[in-house]
Design a protein around this motif. Structure first.
Motif, PDB file in Angstrom:
ATOM      1  N   TRP A   1       0.850  -1.185   0.000  1.00 37.65           N
ATOM      2  CA  TRP A   1       0.000   0.000   0.000  1.00 37.65           C
ATOM      3  C   TRP A   1       0.888   1.238   0.000  1.00 37.65           C
ATOM      4  N   VAL A   2       0.654   2.129  -0.929  1.00 37.88           N
ATOM      5  CA  VAL A   2       1.428   3.360  -1.057  1.00 37.88           C
ATOM      6  C   VAL A   2       0.497   4.534  -0.780  1.00 37.88           C
ATOM      7  N   PHE A   3       0.850   5.355   0.196  1.00 37.18           N
ATOM      8  CA  PHE A   3       0.015   6.498   0.566  1.00 37.18           C
ATOM      9  C   PHE A   3       0.633   7.769  -0.014  1.00 37.18           C
ATOM     10  N   GLY A   4       0.064   8.233  -1.112  1.00 35.74           N
ATOM     11  CA  GLY A   4       0.554   9.403  -1.825  1.00 35.74           C
ATOM     12  C   GLY A   4       0.852   9.060  -3.265  1.00 35.74           C
ATOM     13  N   ALA A   5       0.233   9.792  -4.196  1.00 34.80           N
ATOM     14  CA  ALA A   5       0.412   9.534  -5.624  1.00 34.80           C
ATOM     15  C   ALA A   5       1.250  10.611  -6.290  1.00 34.80           C
ATOM     16  N   GLY A   6       2.210  11.186  -5.526  1.00 36.57           N
ATOM     17  CA  GLY A   6       3.192  12.065  -6.139  1.00 36.57           C
ATOM     18  C   GLY A   6       4.249  11.230  -6.847  1.00 36.57           C
ATOM     19  N   ILE A   7       5.320  11.868  -7.260  1.00 36.78           N
ATOM     20  CA  ILE A   7       6.354  11.153  -8.018  1.00 36.78           C
ATOM     21  C   ILE A   7       6.999  10.056  -7.181  1.00 36.78           C
ATOM     22  N   ALA A   8       7.229  10.297  -5.884  1.00 37.93           N
ATOM     23  CA  ALA A   8       7.822   9.268  -5.027  1.00 37.93           C
ATOM     24  C   ALA A   8       6.906   8.053  -4.930  1.00 37.93           C
ATOM     25  N   GLY A   9       5.620   8.285  -4.659  1.00 45.75           N
ATOM     26  CA  GLY A   9       4.680   7.180  -4.528  1.00 45.75           C
ATOM     27  C   GLY A   9       4.486   6.411  -5.819  1.00 45.75           C
TER      28      GLY A   9
ATOM     29  N   LEU B   1      -4.333   8.500   4.377  1.00 43.27           N
ATOM     30  CA  LEU B   1      -3.826   7.901   5.606  1.00 43.27           C
ATOM     31  C   LEU B   1      -4.070   8.905   6.728  1.00 43.27           C
ATOM     32  N   SER B   2      -4.988   8.594   7.626  1.00 45.96           N
ATOM     33  CA  SER B   2      -5.379   9.563   8.648  1.00 45.96           C
ATOM     34  C   SER B   2      -4.824   9.240  10.028  1.00 45.96           C
ATOM     35  N   ASP B   3      -4.504   7.944  10.304  1.00 45.00           N
ATOM     36  CA  ASP B   3      -3.996   7.586  11.622  1.00 45.00           C
ATOM     37  C   ASP B   3      -3.463   6.157  11.585  1.00 45.00           C
ATOM     38  N   PHE B   4      -3.128   5.626  12.771  1.00 44.09           N
ATOM     39  CA  PHE B   4      -2.587   4.275  12.885  1.00 44.09           C
ATOM     40  C   PHE B   4      -3.304   3.556  14.024  1.00 44.09           C
ATOM     41  N   ARG B   5      -3.351   2.219  13.936  1.00 44.43           N
ATOM     42  CA  ARG B   5      -3.955   1.415  14.997  1.00 44.43           C
ATOM     43  C   ARG B   5      -3.120   0.146  15.190  1.00 44.43           C
ATOM     44  N   TYR B   6      -3.211  -0.390  16.379  1.00 45.21           N
ATOM     45  CA  TYR B   6      -2.472  -1.616  16.688  1.00 45.21           C
ATOM     46  C   TYR B   6      -3.404  -2.809  16.560  1.00 45.21           C
TER      47      TYR B   6
ATOM     48  N   PRO C   1      -2.591   0.825   9.127  1.00 39.82           N
ATOM     49  CA  PRO C   1      -3.066   2.184   8.829  1.00 39.82           C
ATOM     50  C   PRO C   1      -4.560   2.324   9.043  1.00 39.82           C
ATOM     51  N   VAL C   2      -4.962   3.563   9.360  1.00 42.85           N
ATOM     52  CA  VAL C   2      -6.372   3.936   9.364  1.00 42.85           C
ATOM     53  C   VAL C   2      -6.579   4.807   8.132  1.00 42.85           C
ATOM     54  N   ILE C   3      -7.422   4.363   7.220  1.00 42.06           N
ATOM     55  CA  ILE C   3      -7.604   5.043   5.932  1.00 42.06           C
ATOM     56  C   ILE C   3      -9.005   5.628   5.862  1.00 42.06           C
ATOM     57  N   SER C   4      -9.096   6.893   5.503  1.00 40.30           N
ATOM     58  CA  SER C   4     -10.386   7.499   5.206  1.00 40.30           C
ATOM     59  C   SER C   4     -10.585   7.434   3.700  1.00 40.30           C
TER      60      SER C   4
END
Length: 797
Positions: free
Chosen positions: A23-31, A394-399, A408-411
């Protein structure tokens, strides 16, 4: 099936069971680079991006800050081309469909539409097409939406409505909202492709350009073919007192002999006002940098400014002014406050490009960036490599108690595909990593960024042995150091690592700018640079477009006062800073600073429209900038070590997480598309290495990366080796270097041979010999005689 069909079927059915999803969060050039590299190695990749593509509703946008910011004009009310007034282009309003049966989900989008329309200068007409069991039913639905919108928009801002209905029983209760507009290609800033961008070019070479009638396997054109060279750059100076405007041509093609080089040097003296001593000093310092070993660059040059390295205080006032401003024009840097290694590498590569990489030294694209690059990239990744794109964040993290992993917590959509065995790549921007959204009243100005939120979850569920989280810890420490310092606040800007590099585009009824290349406005108060784009585009603009000429201008300083628009003389700023100006005032000031460098006998029509970078947020009451969503990271002296990652050795964090972006350590160092692409490759390699360490039966080719310091002039390698021996002296080659990190100070070693030999006087003597040569220029024998005399060697009569 024939052989080709069987091959295609086998490719579609290739086994992926052993490979975890990524899973890649961000669709810029790096992502996108991470997705590209891993998908081509057989991984199933999901890309999550919050920005929606305004031209394709329901799809996420790609390209990050480099994407085209499509803008629009009211097609029914275009201003006169000779009105003398510039009209602002508005952000592109995405097409949408309202479904009254799903009003709970449609209403927020309608309210957002009303909010956008309320900010427009020229409100486009809205066409509402309703569908029902009869055309009359459909029109009733459309009228209902018109009434709702009129209640949400101020009366003086209400657009023209064109309401109609159609008989479509299956679509009963739906209303299409269409906007009448002319499309304009705005952008955060123009794209510049110097030929040392090896990572970006390698990726472009692997992105096919495919039409709707072609198959990927049958096309031989790639995005790399969409680059076109610019033959020259231009250094422009405004009118100053009794001096006319001046332009110095800086050729970007391989010099054919000594004469063109001497001509350029003569222009620097005669037009820019540099002294022979200035040119000699700068040339010697660049030569010293080019012949310095990487160990010296790391131990010494990362901890001093470029200004200190070139000994800027010894230059003439005019040259001092240009040397300090030129890096800011190029990349929001200031020579006095940016580290010498980053700027030295950049200067070295730009100077060596015509020699080592001729043919396409500097380049631009043949059409707007998204059209010529990102559209093809997304198509290739999605249709050929089966990469899935999702609108979300990607809005937050959970265990997860079962897997004992951080997830990840994804909206947004796509979260159903997640499982504990996935790898996760965060390719978000540095501001998002350092801090969150503004807090509530009475609380902290900003909440914790993604880095700190990840660490909070990690610390609550840490287990022995300790997991690798060093990259997150570096970012959290960085955020703590900058706490209370807002990069949007002028009081915090001088020493802040986040600066501003933003852009504005001017549209003309004809292609008027004659400079066919990038122009640097050396004495512009706002540190401008520009390129006239349509003359490089494959399709020249015509009657179908609202423009024929387009000048894209980058603004490198938003805190220096202007004054050109109010008639102040160049060099005597009396007006406002960009941060204090309204959008209209920004457009007028930038245009005034541009035309101040043109020959007074050249008649240039005023732009008809302008577009300002959408990452700038403006106060709705004052119409002045209050926030920049895409600040530009620069390297301050000694700042490099605070960055996460090690080039060539990125590490997976807490078992499944990897970071990527221009804020990471890269060989490129400078905040560019090249650094983003390189970082994405390092992140992909981290996943490959980690996976292979878990399962030795797996084998993957690593993503290629290139260190520009290993691709400099081969003729100087022996001098670099000499400097390496001096740096490590008196140690033998087998001993550990005496020089630890620069923060620990130097212990032993010798200075660079330029300093040992005291060569400061040699370049100036050489230049004087050239200047005093024959009318056709200095002869080789006279130059060699000068060198020999300066070194105390015998010369021939």
């Amino acid at each position: 099936m024939d052989g080709a069909a069987q091959g295609e079927e086998a490719r579609r059915d290739r086994p992926k069971a052993r490979l975890p999803k990524v899973w890649v969060f961000g669709a810029g050039i790096a992502g996108l680079t991470v997705a590209h590299e891993l998908a081509e190695r057989g991984f199933k990749v999901h890309v999550v991006e919050p920005a929606e593509d305004p031209r394709s509703p329901g799809k996420c946008d790609v390209g990050g800050v480099a994407r085209t910011q499509w803008a629009q004009l009211d097609a029914g009310d275009l201003p006169s081309l000779d009105s003398g007034k510039m009209t602002r282009a508005d952000p592109l309003l995405p097409a949408m469909q309202v479904d009254y049966r799903l009003w709970a989900s449609s209403q927020p989008r309608v309210d957002k539409l009303a909010g956008i329309l309320s900010t427009y200068d020229a409100i486009p007409p809205l066409k509402l097409i309703g569908y029902g069991h009869t055309a009359q039913d459909g029109e009733k639905h459309a009228r209902k939406l018109e009434e709702y919108l009129r209640g949400k928009i101020r009366p003086e801002r209400t657009p023209r409505f064109e309401v109609s209905g159609q008989e479509k029983p299956k679509a009963h209760g739906k209303v299409d909202v269409e906007v009448g507009f002319k499309l304009l290609p705005g952008e955060h800033g123009f794209r510049f492709f110097p030929s040392f961008y090896r990572h970006v070019f390698d990726t472009m070479r692997r992105i096919p350009v495919v039409t709707s009638t072609q198959d990927f396997s049958e096309t031989f054109r790639t995005v790399l073919d969409n680059l076109v060279p610019t033959k020259s750059s231009f250094l422009a100076m405004a009118k100053r007192d009794n001096e006319p405007a001046r332009t110095v041509v800086f050729p970007r093609e391989t010099p054919m002999g000594l004469s063109p080089l001497l001509s350029t040097l003569n222009d620097y003296v005669s037009k820019l006002g540099y002294t022979h001593s200035d040119i000699a000093q700068i040339a010697l310092k660049i030569f010293k940098y080019m012949t310095s070993c990487p160990e010296r660059r790391e131990a010494e040059y990362e901890d001093i400014s470029w200004w200190d390295f070139i000994e800027g205080d010894r230059l003439s006032p005019t040259c001092q002014d240009h040397m300090d401003k030129a890096p800011e024009v190029l990349g929001a840097m200031v020579a006095r406050k940016s580290d010498a290694r980053t700027q030295g590498n950049c200067v070295t590569q730009l100077l060596l490009d015509p020699i080592l990489r001729p043919g396409r030294v500097d380049a631009t694209l043949i059409s707007p960036t998204s059209s010529s690059w990102f559209t093809h990239w997304r198509k290739y990744l999605h249709e050929e490599q089966e990469v899935e794109f999702h609108i979300g964040q990607l809005s937050d993290f959970r265990y997860d108690d079962v897997s004992e992993k951080i997830l990840p917590v994804i909206s947004g959509d796509g979260a159903g595909e997640l499982d504990a065995d996935c790898y996760f790549v965060i390719a978000a921007s540095l501001p998002v990593m350092l801090r969150g959204d503004p807090g509530t009243e009475g609380g902290a100005p900003y909440g914790p960024g993604l880095a700190q939120r990840f660490l909070d979850v990690h610390k609550q569920h840490a287990h022995d042995p300790p997991a690798e989280v060093r990259d997150f810890e570096k970012l959290a420490a960085w955020a703590e150091e900058l706490k209370g310092k807002d990069w949007n606040d002028p009081d915090h800007m001088p020493d802040h690592p986040l600066q501003h590099l933003t852009g504005i585009q001017f549209f003309f009824p004809t292609d008027v700018m004659a400079r066919e290349g990038h122009t640097l406005y050396l004495d512009s108060p706002w540190r401008l640079s520009s390129i006239s784009q349509p003359r490089f585009w494959h399709r020249r603009r015509d009657a179908r477009d609202a423009y024929r000429g387009l000048l894209s201008v980058d603004i490198g300083n938003v805190y220096t006062k202007g004054g050109q628009a109010k008639g102040a003389k160049a060099g005597q700023p009396q007006g406002k800073t960009m941060w204090e100006s309204t959008r209209g005032e920004i457009a007028e000031e930038v245009w005034s600073q541009v035309i101040a460098t043109l020959d007074p006998h050249v008649s240039v029509p005023k732009p008809t429209y302008y577009h300002i970078d959408e990452y700038l947020e403006f106060d709705p009451k004052t119409d002045r900038p209050i926030r920049n969503g895409a600040p530009y990271l620069v390297n301050r002296p000694s700042d490099w070590r605070r960055r996460p990652g090690t080039p060539g050795a990125y590490q997976v964090q807490r078992g499944r997480w990897v970071l990527a972006g221009t804020y990471m350590q890269t060989y490129t160092r400078l905040t560019t598309m090249e650094a983003a692409n390189e970082s994405g490759r390092h992140a992909a390699n981290a996943i490959l290495d980690d996976l292979q360490s878990r399962d030795s039966s797996l084998s993957f080719p690593r993503c290629e990366t290139w260190n520009p310091e290993k691709g400099e002039l081969p003729d100087l390698e022996w001098l670099k080796e000499l400097d390496r021996r001096l740096f490590h002296y008196p140690e033998s080659e087998d001993d550990e270097p005496a020089h630890g990190p620069a923060s620990e100070g130097r212990s032993g070693g010798l200075p660079h041979f330029v300093d040992i030999l005291g060569l400061d006087e040699l370049p100036e003597a050489l230049l004087r010999a050239i200047a005093e040569g024959t009318e056709k220029g200095a002869t080789l024998s006279s130059i060699m005689s000068t060198i020999a005399s300066s070194l105390g060697l015998p010369t021939r009569s």
